[in-house]
Design a protein around this motif. Structure first.
Motif, PDB file in Angstrom:
ATOM      1  N   ALA A 110      37.442  44.882  33.293  1.00 38.24           N
ATOM      2  CA  ALA A 110      37.955  45.030  34.626  1.00 38.24           C
ATOM      3  C   ALA A 110      37.755  46.333  35.226  1.00 38.24           C
ATOM      4  CB  ALA A 110      39.289  44.083  34.765  1.00 38.24           C
ATOM      5  N   ARG A 111      38.346  47.414  34.396  1.00 33.25           N
ATOM      6  CA  ARG A 111      38.139  48.636  34.899  1.00 33.25           C
ATOM      7  C   ARG A 111      36.714  49.172  35.003  1.00 33.25           C
ATOM      8  NH1 ARG A 111      40.565  51.122  37.830  1.00 33.25           N
ATOM      9  NH2 ARG A 111      42.517  50.335  37.140  1.00 33.25           N
ATOM     10  N   ALA A 112      36.021  48.899  33.914  1.00 30.36           N
ATOM     11  CA  ALA A 112      34.721  49.290  34.199  1.00 30.36           C
ATOM     12  C   ALA A 112      34.038  48.653  35.328  1.00 30.36           C
ATOM     13  CB  ALA A 112      33.814  48.727  32.956  1.00 30.36           C
ATOM     14  N   ARG A 113      34.150  47.509  35.570  1.00 26.41           N
ATOM     15  CA  ARG A 113      33.627  47.034  36.787  1.00 26.41           C
ATOM     16  C   ARG A 113      34.169  47.602  38.053  1.00 26.41           C
ATOM     17  NH1 ARG A 113      30.076  45.447  40.049  1.00 26.41           N
ATOM     18  NH2 ARG A 113      30.378  43.830  41.625  1.00 26.41           N
ATOM     19  N   ALA A 114      35.567  47.682  38.253  1.00 25.95           N
ATOM     20  CA  ALA A 114      36.157  48.545  39.303  1.00 25.95           C
ATOM     21  C   ALA A 114      35.603  49.696  39.706  1.00 25.95           C
ATOM     22  CB  ALA A 114      37.547  48.233  39.274  1.00 25.95           C
ATOM     23  N   ASP A 115      35.426  50.503  38.311  1.00 17.39           N
ATOM     24  CA  ASP A 115      34.919  51.803  38.536  1.00 17.39           C
ATOM     25  C   ASP A 115      33.279  51.893  39.059  1.00 17.39           C
ATOM     26  OD1 ASP A 115      37.237  52.686  37.843  1.00 17.39           O
ATOM     27  OD2 ASP A 115      36.921  53.305  35.712  1.00 17.39           O
ATOM     28  N   GLU A 116      32.575  50.849  38.740  1.00 19.98           N
ATOM     29  CA  GLU A 116      31.315  50.641  39.174  1.00 19.98           C
ATOM     30  C   GLU A 116      31.226  50.546  40.668  1.00 19.98           C
ATOM     31  OE1 GLU A 116      29.540  47.408  37.458  1.00 19.98           O
ATOM     32  OE2 GLU A 116      29.302  48.226  35.215  1.00 19.98           O
ATOM     33  N   LEU A 117      32.063  49.993  41.338  1.00 21.00           N
ATOM     34  CA  LEU A 117      32.393  49.558  42.753  1.00 21.00           C
ATOM     35  C   LEU A 117      32.803  50.788  43.538  1.00 21.00           C
ATOM     36  CD1 LEU A 117      34.095  46.267  42.335  1.00 21.00           C
ATOM     37  CD2 LEU A 117      31.344  46.555  42.943  1.00 21.00           C
ATOM     38  N   LYS A 118      33.342  51.841  42.898  1.00 19.92           N
ATOM     39  CA  LYS A 118      33.670  53.045  43.475  1.00 19.92           C
ATOM     40  C   LYS A 118      32.481  53.973  43.935  1.00 19.92           C
ATOM     41  CE  LYS A 118      38.308  53.324  41.400  1.00 19.92           C
ATOM     42  NZ  LYS A 118      38.953  54.050  40.408  1.00 19.92           N
ATOM     43  N   PRO A 119      32.446  54.494  45.295  1.00 14.61           N
ATOM     44  CA  PRO A 119      31.441  55.395  45.639  1.00 14.61           C
ATOM     45  C   PRO A 119      31.318  56.507  44.583  1.00 14.61           C
ATOM     46  CG  PRO A 119      33.121  55.390  47.422  1.00 14.61           C
ATOM     47  CD  PRO A 119      33.564  54.393  46.177  1.00 14.61           C
ATOM     48  N   GLY A 128      37.460  37.902  54.633  1.00 10.35           N
ATOM     49  CA  GLY A 128      36.771  39.238  54.775  1.00 10.35           C
ATOM     50  C   GLY A 128      37.530  40.049  54.945  1.00 10.35           C
ATOM     51  N   VAL A 129      38.867  40.040  54.776  1.00  8.90           N
ATOM     52  CA  VAL A 129      39.788  41.108  55.111  1.00  8.90           C
ATOM     53  C   VAL A 129      40.131  41.941  53.739  1.00  8.90           C
ATOM     54  CG1 VAL A 129      42.165  41.452  55.505  1.00  8.90           C
ATOM     55  CG2 VAL A 129      40.828  39.703  56.386  1.00  8.90           C
ATOM     56  N   GLY A 130      40.178  43.110  53.855  1.00 12.31           N
ATOM     57  CA  GLY A 130      40.264  44.057  52.828  1.00 12.31           C
ATOM     58  C   GLY A 130      39.268  44.647  52.140  1.00 12.31           C
ATOM     59  N   ASP A 131      39.179  45.428  51.223  1.00 14.86           N
ATOM     60  CA  ASP A 131      38.096  46.218  50.699  1.00 14.86           C
ATOM     61  C   ASP A 131      38.024  45.781  49.261  1.00 14.86           C
ATOM     62  OD1 ASP A 131      37.706  49.017  48.830  1.00 14.86           O
ATOM     63  OD2 ASP A 131      36.345  48.668  50.413  1.00 14.86           O
ATOM     64  N   TYR A 132      36.865  45.061  48.876  1.00 14.63           N
ATOM     65  CA  TYR A 132      36.508  44.625  47.681  1.00 14.63           C
ATOM     66  C   TYR A 132      36.919  45.477  46.480  1.00 14.63           C
ATOM     67  CZ  TYR A 132      34.429  41.725  43.967  1.00 14.63           C
ATOM     68  OH  TYR A 132      34.135  41.224  43.033  1.00 14.63           O
ATOM     69  N   ALA A 133      36.269  46.792  46.654  1.00 16.86           N
ATOM     70  CA  ALA A 133      36.503  47.698  45.422  1.00 16.86           C
ATOM     71  C   ALA A 133      37.855  48.002  45.309  1.00 16.86           C
ATOM     72  CB  ALA A 133      35.753  48.989  45.840  1.00 16.86           C
ATOM     73  N   GLU A 134      38.677  48.165  46.290  1.00 17.56           N
ATOM     74  CA  GLU A 134      39.971  48.339  46.198  1.00 17.56           C
ATOM     75  C   GLU A 134      40.864  47.166  45.692  1.00 17.56           C
ATOM     76  OE1 GLU A 134      44.399  48.285  47.012  1.00 17.56           O
ATOM     77  OE2 GLU A 134      42.857  46.924  48.128  1.00 17.56           O
ATOM     78  N   LEU A 135      40.462  46.048  46.102  1.00 17.04           N
ATOM     79  CA  LEU A 135      41.021  44.721  45.254  1.00 17.04           C
ATOM     80  C   LEU A 135      40.712  44.978  43.874  1.00 17.04           C
ATOM     81  CD1 LEU A 135      40.163  41.945  47.779  1.00 17.04           C
ATOM     82  CD2 LEU A 135      42.591  42.930  47.277  1.00 17.04           C
TER      83      LEU A 135
END
Length: 69
Positions: free
Chosen positions: A58-67, A23-30
């Motif tokens: 992958a970029r679309a999904r990563a952007d969805e995770l950002k606040p 559970g280490v690290g931020d999932y959105a950052e990963l």
């Protein structure tokens, strides 16, 4: 934009493993790092439409995770 090195990919995979195991690290950052690596791979292979599509997804999904502030 240069193709990612083996050490960069290994570092990402190690951090992802740590996140999944401990559970280490931020999932959105990963996921943002994953998208960046895939974008760099796609940029290195301009004729590879599958690589471009995977990077875009992958970029679309990563952007969805950002606040969204």
């Amino acid at each position: 934009m240069s193709r990612p090195s083996i050490s960069e990919v290994n570092a990402f995979l190690s951090d992802l493993k740590d996140h999944r195991t401990f559970g280490v690290g931020d999932y959105a950052e990963l996921m943002s790092r994953k998208a960046e690596l895939l974008e760099r791979i796609a940029a290195d292979r301009p004729g590879d439409m599958e690589a471009a599509e995977v990077a875009a997804a992958a970029r679309a999904r990563a952007d969805e995770l950002k606040p969204t502030d």
